[in-house]
Every structure is written in C-alpha cells, then in structure tokens.
Design an enzyme around this catalytic site. Structure first.
Site, PDB file in Angstrom:
ATOM      1  N   GLY A  42       0.786  -1.241   0.000  1.00  0.00           N
ATOM      2  CA  GLY A  42       0.000   0.000   0.000  1.00  0.00           C
ATOM      3  C   GLY A  42       0.808   1.275   0.000  1.00  0.00           C
ATOM      4  O   GLY A  42       0.382   2.284  -0.557  1.00  0.00           O
ATOM      5  N   ASP A 101      -5.495   1.707  10.364  1.00  0.00           N
ATOM      6  CA  ASP A 101      -6.903   1.347  10.488  1.00  0.00           C
ATOM      7  C   ASP A 101      -7.118   0.839  11.928  1.00  0.00           C
ATOM      8  O   ASP A 101      -7.234   1.633  12.857  1.00  0.00           O
ATOM      9  CB  ASP A 101      -7.160   0.291   9.406  1.00  0.00           C
ATOM     10  CG  ASP A 101      -8.610  -0.013   9.180  1.00  0.00           C
ATOM     11  OD1 ASP A 101      -9.447   0.399   9.976  1.00  0.00           O
ATOM     12  OD2 ASP A 101      -8.930  -0.692   8.182  1.00  0.00           O
ATOM     13  N   THR A 102      -7.089  -0.464  12.133  1.00  0.00           N
ATOM     14  CA  THR A 102      -7.223  -0.983  13.509  1.00  0.00           C
ATOM     15  C   THR A 102      -5.998  -0.655  14.357  1.00  0.00           C
ATOM     16  O   THR A 102      -6.079  -0.613  15.582  1.00  0.00           O
ATOM     17  CB  THR A 102      -7.400  -2.510  13.503  1.00  0.00           C
ATOM     18  OG1 THR A 102      -6.224  -3.104  12.951  1.00  0.00           O
ATOM     19  CG2 THR A 102      -8.629  -2.931  12.723  1.00  0.00           C
ATOM     20  N   TYR A 104      -3.316  -2.675  14.324  1.00  0.00           N
ATOM     21  CA  TYR A 104      -2.592  -3.931  14.592  1.00  0.00           C
ATOM     22  C   TYR A 104      -1.260  -4.000  13.831  1.00  0.00           C
ATOM     23  O   TYR A 104      -0.242  -4.424  14.360  1.00  0.00           O
ATOM     24  CB  TYR A 104      -3.448  -5.142  14.221  1.00  0.00           C
ATOM     25  CG  TYR A 104      -4.552  -5.441  15.198  1.00  0.00           C
ATOM     26  CD1 TYR A 104      -4.286  -5.641  16.547  1.00  0.00           C
ATOM     27  CD2 TYR A 104      -5.880  -5.531  14.774  1.00  0.00           C
ATOM     28  CE1 TYR A 104      -5.302  -5.913  17.445  1.00  0.00           C
ATOM     29  CE2 TYR A 104      -6.913  -5.800  15.672  1.00  0.00           C
ATOM     30  CZ  TYR A 104      -6.616  -5.994  17.004  1.00  0.00           C
ATOM     31  OH  TYR A 104      -7.618  -6.258  17.889  1.00  0.00           O
ATOM     32  N   LYS A 129      -7.628   6.377  10.013  1.00  0.00           N
ATOM     33  CA  LYS A 129      -9.070   6.167  10.247  1.00  0.00           C
ATOM     34  C   LYS A 129      -9.268   5.940  11.736  1.00  0.00           C
ATOM     35  O   LYS A 129      -9.352   4.800  12.186  1.00  0.00           O
ATOM     36  CB  LYS A 129      -9.516   4.895   9.520  1.00  0.00           C
ATOM     37  CG  LYS A 129     -10.215   5.059   8.236  1.00  0.00           C
ATOM     38  CD  LYS A 129     -10.824   3.710   7.866  1.00  0.00           C
ATOM     39  CE  LYS A 129     -10.997   3.579   6.389  1.00  0.00           C
ATOM     40  NZ  LYS A 129     -11.487   2.230   6.014  1.00  0.00           N
ATOM     41  N   ASP A 157      -5.789  -0.671  -2.219  1.00  0.00           N
ATOM     42  CA  ASP A 157      -6.500  -1.556  -3.140  1.00  0.00           C
ATOM     43  C   ASP A 157      -7.849  -2.026  -2.611  1.00  0.00           C
ATOM     44  O   ASP A 157      -8.141  -1.952  -1.422  1.00  0.00           O
ATOM     45  CB  ASP A 157      -5.664  -2.803  -3.409  1.00  0.00           C
ATOM     46  CG  ASP A 157      -5.666  -3.764  -2.210  1.00  0.00           C
ATOM     47  OD1 ASP A 157      -5.354  -3.321  -1.080  1.00  0.00           O
ATOM     48  OD2 ASP A 157      -6.011  -4.933  -2.383  1.00  0.00           O
TER      49      ASP A 157
HETATM   50  C1  PRP Z   1      -3.101  -2.120   4.874  1.00  0.00           C
HETATM   51  C2  PRP Z   1      -2.194  -0.947   5.123  1.00  0.00           C
HETATM   52  C3  PRP Z   1      -1.606  -1.221   6.471  1.00  0.00           C
HETATM   53  C4  PRP Z   1      -2.687  -2.022   7.163  1.00  0.00           C
HETATM   54  C5  PRP Z   1      -3.381  -1.153   8.157  1.00  0.00           C
HETATM   55  O1  PRP Z   1      -2.366  -3.162   4.348  1.00  0.00           O
HETATM   56  O2  PRP Z   1      -1.203  -0.846   4.133  1.00  0.00           O
HETATM   57  O3  PRP Z   1      -0.411  -1.953   6.385  1.00  0.00           O
HETATM   58  O4  PRP Z   1      -3.616  -2.440   6.156  1.00  0.00           O
HETATM   59  O5  PRP Z   1      -4.410  -1.863   8.791  1.00  0.00           O
HETATM   60  P1  PRP Z   1      -4.472  -2.087  10.363  1.00  0.00           P
HETATM   61  O6  PRP Z   1      -4.200  -0.784  11.025  1.00  0.00           O
HETATM   62  O7  PRP Z   1      -5.909  -2.548  10.557  1.00  0.00           O
HETATM   63  O8  PRP Z   1      -3.514  -3.161  10.728  1.00  0.00           O
HETATM   64  P2  PRP Z   1      -3.021  -4.448   3.645  1.00  0.00           P
HETATM   65  O9  PRP Z   1      -3.041  -5.586   4.612  1.00  0.00           O
HETATM   66  O10 PRP Z   1      -4.336  -4.082   3.037  1.00  0.00           O
HETATM   67  O11 PRP Z   1      -1.952  -4.832   2.566  1.00  0.00           O
HETATM   68  P3  PRP Z   1      -1.418  -3.991   1.310  1.00  0.00           P
HETATM   69  O12 PRP Z   1      -0.629  -2.824   1.880  1.00  0.00           O
HETATM   70  O13 PRP Z   1      -0.558  -4.948   0.572  1.00  0.00           O
HETATM   71  O14 PRP Z   1      -2.610  -3.520   0.512  1.00  0.00           O
END
Ligand code: PRP
Length: 177
Positions: A42, A101-102, A104, A129, A157
């Site tokens: 990402g 996001d969360t 984690y 978020k 994505d």
């Molecule tokens: C997304 C983003 C962060 C994570 C955040 O990655 O790039 O790494 O989610 O989410 P969280 O705060 O809930 O842990 P994703 O797993 O979608 O993989 P990508 O970056 O390959 O799209």
C-alpha cells in the site's frame, strides 16, 4: 455487482499535503541520514512521492506483512512476509504507511523494529481512520484523518485493484447487475 469510485482526496490535495509532511520531516531530521521503510504494497506510492521531497541523505528499504483478518474484520494476527534487506541498528528509521486502520499492523511493526535497535524509530502515515482503532498506536506524521469509508487509490486496493489511481477514492459496491 458494480463498483464505482468517487474522489475523496484529489491529486492536488495529496501533492500539497505530501509537500507539507516532507517539510516537517526535513526540519526534524536536518543534518541526519534517514532510512525509510516502505510497508508493501500500500505505501509504495506514498513512499516514492514523499521521498522525492526530502532533502537529507535518504536510504529506502521495503518490508511486507500479512494480516489474517480481512478488509472489514481485521485481526491482531500479523505475520512478516518479506523482511528488510539490511539491518536497521543505529539508523534513524521512519516507517511509511498508507493507512492506519485498527492499528494492529503498526503495533506489530513498532515492537518488532524496536528490538533491532534503531537509533530512532518514527512512523508516518498518509491516512488515518481513527474510528476503526482497536489498539493504540503513536503516529508521528499524519496526512489526513478520514471517515470510516472504504478507500482505494494511490497505493490502496480493493481485491488488488485500483492501486494505480492518482487520487484517494471512496469505493461503493452495489449488489445486483
Ligand atoms: C493495509 C495498510 C496497512 C494495514 C493497516 O495493508 O497498508 O499496512 O492495512 O491496517 P491495520 O491498522 O488494521 O492493521 P493491507 O493488509 O491491506 O496490505 P497492502 O498494503 O498490501 O494492501
């Protein structure tokens, strides 16, 4: 099922914000060498654009993690799927994320990276978020706080699509034909 994307943050707004964040980083790390960690996939676009505005000597490495939740229900079960190519001991490390996001992912990364003894460790995210947060995480540089909408583009994505959009869009999925 049909998918449509509307603009949430335009290309111009992204450019202005990235320039502003880079300005803060340039001031904070003046006279030091900075090691950027791009968290795949990402943050590819954000890492590239941000790094172009940095004025100190910069090195870049990549790593990837996987979460065993899904896009709507994440879990704290995170695993490293691609490790860094070089040690970070003694380096000023800045983790670059596209979205918190969360929390984690960053919570996992911070603990894991701290054990490798960087000279300093900070975190920068383009999007935040806060409504979705499940674990607290200290983020040093934040681009935009956004509502709890499904966002795509500029690296983010949906089912691996839309990463190439030059803006951040809100995805709507309509059931039916
Ligand atoms: C997304 C983003 C962060 C994570 C955040 O990655 O790039 O790494 O989610 O989410 P969280 O705060 O809930 O842990 P994703 O797993 O979608 O993989 P990508 O970056 O390959 O799209």
């Amino acid at each position: 099922m049909s998918e449509s994307v509307s603009v949430l943050i335009s290309e111009e707004e992204l450019e202005r914000k990235i320039d502003q964040i880079a300005g803060q980083i340039n001031r904070d790390y003046a006279g030091r060498q900075l090691h950027l960690l791009c968290i795949l996939k990402g943050s590819m676009f954000f890492t590239c654009e941000l790094s172009k505005h940095l004025t100190m000597p910069v090195t870049i490495d990549c790593m990837a993690v996987a979460s065993y939740g899904n896009d709507t229900a994440r879990s704290g079960d995170i695993a490293l799927t691609l490790d860094l190519s070089e040690p970070i001991a003694g380096k000023h490390v800045l983790v670059i994320e596209d979205i918190v996001d969360t929390g984690y992912t960053l919570s996992f990364l911070r603990k894991m990276l701290q054990k490798r003894n960087p000279a300093s460790l900070k975190i920068c995210t383009l999007l935040d978020k806060p409504e979705r947060r499940e674990v607290p995480v200290d983020v040093d540089y934040v681009g935009f706080q956004i509502p709890n909408e499904f966002v795509v583009g500029f690296g983010l994505d949906y089912a691996q699509k839309y990463r190439n959009l030059p803006y951040i869009g809100m995805l709507e999925i309509e059931e039916g034909e």
